[in-house]
Design a protein around this motif. Structure first.
Motif, PDB file in Angstrom:
ATOM      1  N   TYR A 214      49.171  68.843 -78.926  1.00  0.00           N
ATOM      2  CA  TYR A 214      49.806  67.961 -77.933  1.00  0.00           C
ATOM      3  C   TYR A 214      51.291  68.267 -77.802  1.00  0.00           C
ATOM      4  CZ  TYR A 214      51.342  63.683 -75.604  1.00  0.00           C
ATOM      5  OH  TYR A 214      51.917  62.796 -74.715  1.00  0.00           O
ATOM      6  N   ASN A 215      51.940  68.477 -78.919  1.00  0.00           N
ATOM      7  CA  ASN A 215      53.384  68.720 -78.876  1.00  0.00           C
ATOM      8  C   ASN A 215      53.737  70.158 -78.516  1.00  0.00           C
ATOM      9  OD1 ASN A 215      54.951  66.153 -79.705  1.00  0.00           O
ATOM     10  ND2 ASN A 215      53.174  66.184 -81.070  1.00  0.00           N
ATOM     11  N   GLN A 218      53.918  69.691 -74.885  1.00  0.00           N
ATOM     12  CA  GLN A 218      55.161  69.029 -74.517  1.00  0.00           C
ATOM     13  C   GLN A 218      56.361  69.957 -74.683  1.00  0.00           C
ATOM     14  OE1 GLN A 218      54.978  66.381 -73.021  1.00  0.00           O
ATOM     15  NE2 GLN A 218      53.285  65.149 -73.761  1.00  0.00           N
ATOM     16  N   TRP A 222      58.763  70.734 -71.568  1.00  0.00           N
ATOM     17  CA  TRP A 222      60.122  70.188 -71.609  1.00  0.00           C
ATOM     18  C   TRP A 222      61.170  71.288 -71.494  1.00  0.00           C
ATOM     19  CZ3 TRP A 222      61.881  65.904 -70.203  1.00  0.00           C
ATOM     20  CH2 TRP A 222      63.089  65.368 -70.658  1.00  0.00           C
ATOM     21  N   GLY A 277      48.645  63.749 -68.219  1.00  0.00           N
ATOM     22  CA  GLY A 277      49.805  64.593 -68.479  1.00  0.00           C
ATOM     23  C   GLY A 277      49.536  66.033 -68.067  1.00  0.00           C
ATOM     24  N   PHE A 300      54.760  62.893 -65.819  1.00  0.00           N
ATOM     25  CA  PHE A 300      54.749  63.598 -67.101  1.00  0.00           C
ATOM     26  C   PHE A 300      55.542  62.831 -68.159  1.00  0.00           C
ATOM     27  CE2 PHE A 300      57.416  66.360 -69.773  1.00  0.00           C
ATOM     28  CZ  PHE A 300      56.453  66.976 -70.554  1.00  0.00           C
ATOM     29  N   ASN A 301      56.747  62.404 -67.806  1.00  0.00           N
ATOM     30  CA  ASN A 301      57.614  61.741 -68.772  1.00  0.00           C
ATOM     31  C   ASN A 301      57.108  60.342 -69.117  1.00  0.00           C
ATOM     32  OD1 ASN A 301      59.781  62.302 -70.402  1.00  0.00           O
ATOM     33  ND2 ASN A 301      61.277  62.432 -68.758  1.00  0.00           N
ATOM     34  N   TRP A 304      53.986  60.865 -71.396  1.00  0.00           N
ATOM     35  CA  TRP A 304      54.373  61.376 -72.716  1.00  0.00           C
ATOM     36  C   TRP A 304      54.802  60.227 -73.617  1.00  0.00           C
ATOM     37  CZ3 TRP A 304      58.987  65.363 -73.352  1.00  0.00           C
ATOM     38  CH2 TRP A 304      59.125  65.698 -74.705  1.00  0.00           C
ATOM     39  N   ASN A 305      55.686  59.393 -73.102  1.00  0.00           N
ATOM     40  CA  ASN A 305      56.256  58.345 -73.939  1.00  0.00           C
ATOM     41  C   ASN A 305      55.387  57.098 -74.015  1.00  0.00           C
ATOM     42  OD1 ASN A 305      59.074  59.409 -74.726  1.00  0.00           O
ATOM     43  ND2 ASN A 305      58.837  59.972 -72.580  1.00  0.00           N
ATOM     44  N   LEU A 308      52.574  58.768 -76.809  1.00  0.00           N
ATOM     45  CA  LEU A 308      53.014  59.205 -78.135  1.00  0.00           C
ATOM     46  C   LEU A 308      52.945  58.107 -79.200  1.00  0.00           C
ATOM     47  CD1 LEU A 308      54.097  61.489 -79.876  1.00  0.00           C
ATOM     48  CD2 LEU A 308      56.412  60.856 -79.172  1.00  0.00           C
ATOM     49  N   PHE A 363      47.184  70.790 -73.760  1.00  0.00           N
ATOM     50  CA  PHE A 363      46.882  69.386 -73.512  1.00  0.00           C
ATOM     51  C   PHE A 363      45.386  69.107 -73.709  1.00  0.00           C
ATOM     52  CE2 PHE A 363      50.867  68.556 -70.927  1.00  0.00           C
ATOM     53  CZ  PHE A 363      51.250  67.431 -71.640  1.00  0.00           C
TER      54      PHE A 363
END
Length: 385
Positions: A214-215, A218, A222, A277, A300-301, A304-305, A308, A363
């Motif tokens: 997942y990260n 990201q 990003w 996402g 997306f943002n 993500w938040n 998470l 993803f």
């Protein structure tokens, strides 16, 4: 009663949030910073993304070292050392901004920032209301990020990249004032979640790989967001404005998880956040119109938040002893560090198509890997009722 060393005390939680914000001073504005490397340092796009990745590699190494099993160590000393390394790294970056050795300074800064991020994040993960506190922690970070992304192009025009790194070093000195509120030992634990269930080692590893995948997604996205907007033909000001608006949506996403943390469970928000996402990255492919780009980066943002806190909260519940947050944060930072390094290798002739495809693949992989242990955890919960 709570004390200054109680992980659930207000002062301790606020200190962790303040330190966490200092830890992400450069990462949270990374898209604009990468663009600044291109426009102000005349680096190629792959070289700019790679420089950001080197800093994140330092972040990842610190996180891994701090996640290794060991006897309890002093929180305040470790965070103090992280602050010193971050300050020295940013001062060196300001002095070496025109030098080929800039990457060494950014790596050193990354080591310091990684220690600050990892310990403050892990600390919040030991609190009784982990989903809520992680979400509030993210709100603090993202509020700074919104202002930073919006103002970065103008700030770089006025003080340059060297001035920016010097400013980071100055701001980091404020972190020393918060250390007295941090628990003295990493053996200090809050009340473990009543929903924690013990999974086997194999499923724990699968869950950690899900966090990593997942990260990685990201980290790739990003690092290239600003460049993707510029490639689509939009002005630097328009892209910065879009990313500023996306940070507002990121705060909304984090706040949404605060209010929904105890209402939705975790599987649905994780599935929603991860799969949509990926869809937002797909919207950015090609040369999207400004409105499409704005919708994609905001989605997306926000997702993500929003997702998470649920992902980290779910993984922390896979172990009844509360030992998963440290390794999960390590996987998070490895992904956020490895993503830009991988993205730099996938940029070909100004095209980000390969990077975007790989991002989407990560993803989807993370969704599968996270679902497997989450379903087992849910079955264990049902069986114990």
């Amino acid at each position: 009663m709570t004390t200054k060393s109680d992980v659930n005390s207000t002062a301790a939680i606020l200190s962790a949030m303040a330190l966490g914000t200092l830890g992400v001073l450069s990462f949270i504005v990374q898209p604009a910073l990468v663009q600044g490397f291109v426009t102000h340092l005349n680096l190629s796009e792959p070289a700019a993304v790679n420089l950001a990745g080197i800093e994140m590699l330092g972040v990842a190494i610190s996180t891994i070292l701090l996640a290794l099993p060991r006897a309890p160590f002093n929180w305040r000393s470790a965070l103090g050392l992280g602050l010193v390394l971050a300050i020295l790294g940013n001062i060196a970056s300001a002095l070496l901004v025109e030098s080929p050795q800039l990457w060494i300074a950014r790596f050193l800064a990354g080591l310091g920032h990684g220690a600050i991020i990892s310990l403050s994040f892990t600390f919040v993960g030991l609190t009784a209301r982990v989903d809520r506190n992680i979400a509030l922690y993210l709100v603090a970070l993202l509020s700074y990020g919104a202002v930073g992304l919006w103002g970065m192009p103008g700030l770089l025009d006025r003080i340059g990249v060297a001035g920016l790194f010097a400013t980071f070093a100055f701001l980091l000195t404020a972190g020393f004032a918060t250390l007295r509120h941090v628990p003295a030992s990493n053996s200090a634990r809050g009340v473990l979640s009543p929903t924690a269930r013990q999974l086997g080692l194999g499923l724990l590893l699968v869950g950690l790989l899900g966090v990593l995948a997942y990260n990685m997604a990201q980290g790739i996205a990003w690092a290239i967001l600003f460049l993707v907007g510029m490639r689509a033909g939009h002005s630097e000001a328009d892209v910065a404005q879009a990313l500023f608006v996306s940070q507002i949506f990121a705060v909304i996403g984090a706040l949404g998880s605060v209010f929904l943390a105890e209402r939705l469970g975790r599987w649905l928000p994780v599935a929603f956040g991860v799969l949509l996402g990926a869809a937002c990255i797909a919207l950015m492919m090609g040369k999207p119109a400004l409105m499409v780009f704005l919708i994609a980066v905001c989605g997306f943002n926000l997702l993500w938040n929003f997702a998470l806190p649920f992902i980290l909260g779910a993984v922390s519940d896979f172990d009844e002893q509360g030992r998963m947050m440290g390794p999960a944060i390590a996987m998070q930072m490895i992904g956020l560090g490895g993503g830009p390094l991988l993205a730099a290798q996938l940029i070909e002739g100004g095209s980000y198509y390969s990077a975007e495809i790989v991002c989407i693949a990560f993803f989807l992989t993370s969704y599968v890997l996270l679902t497997i242990p989450m379903l087992r955890h849910r079955n264990l919960q049902k069986g114990s009722k």
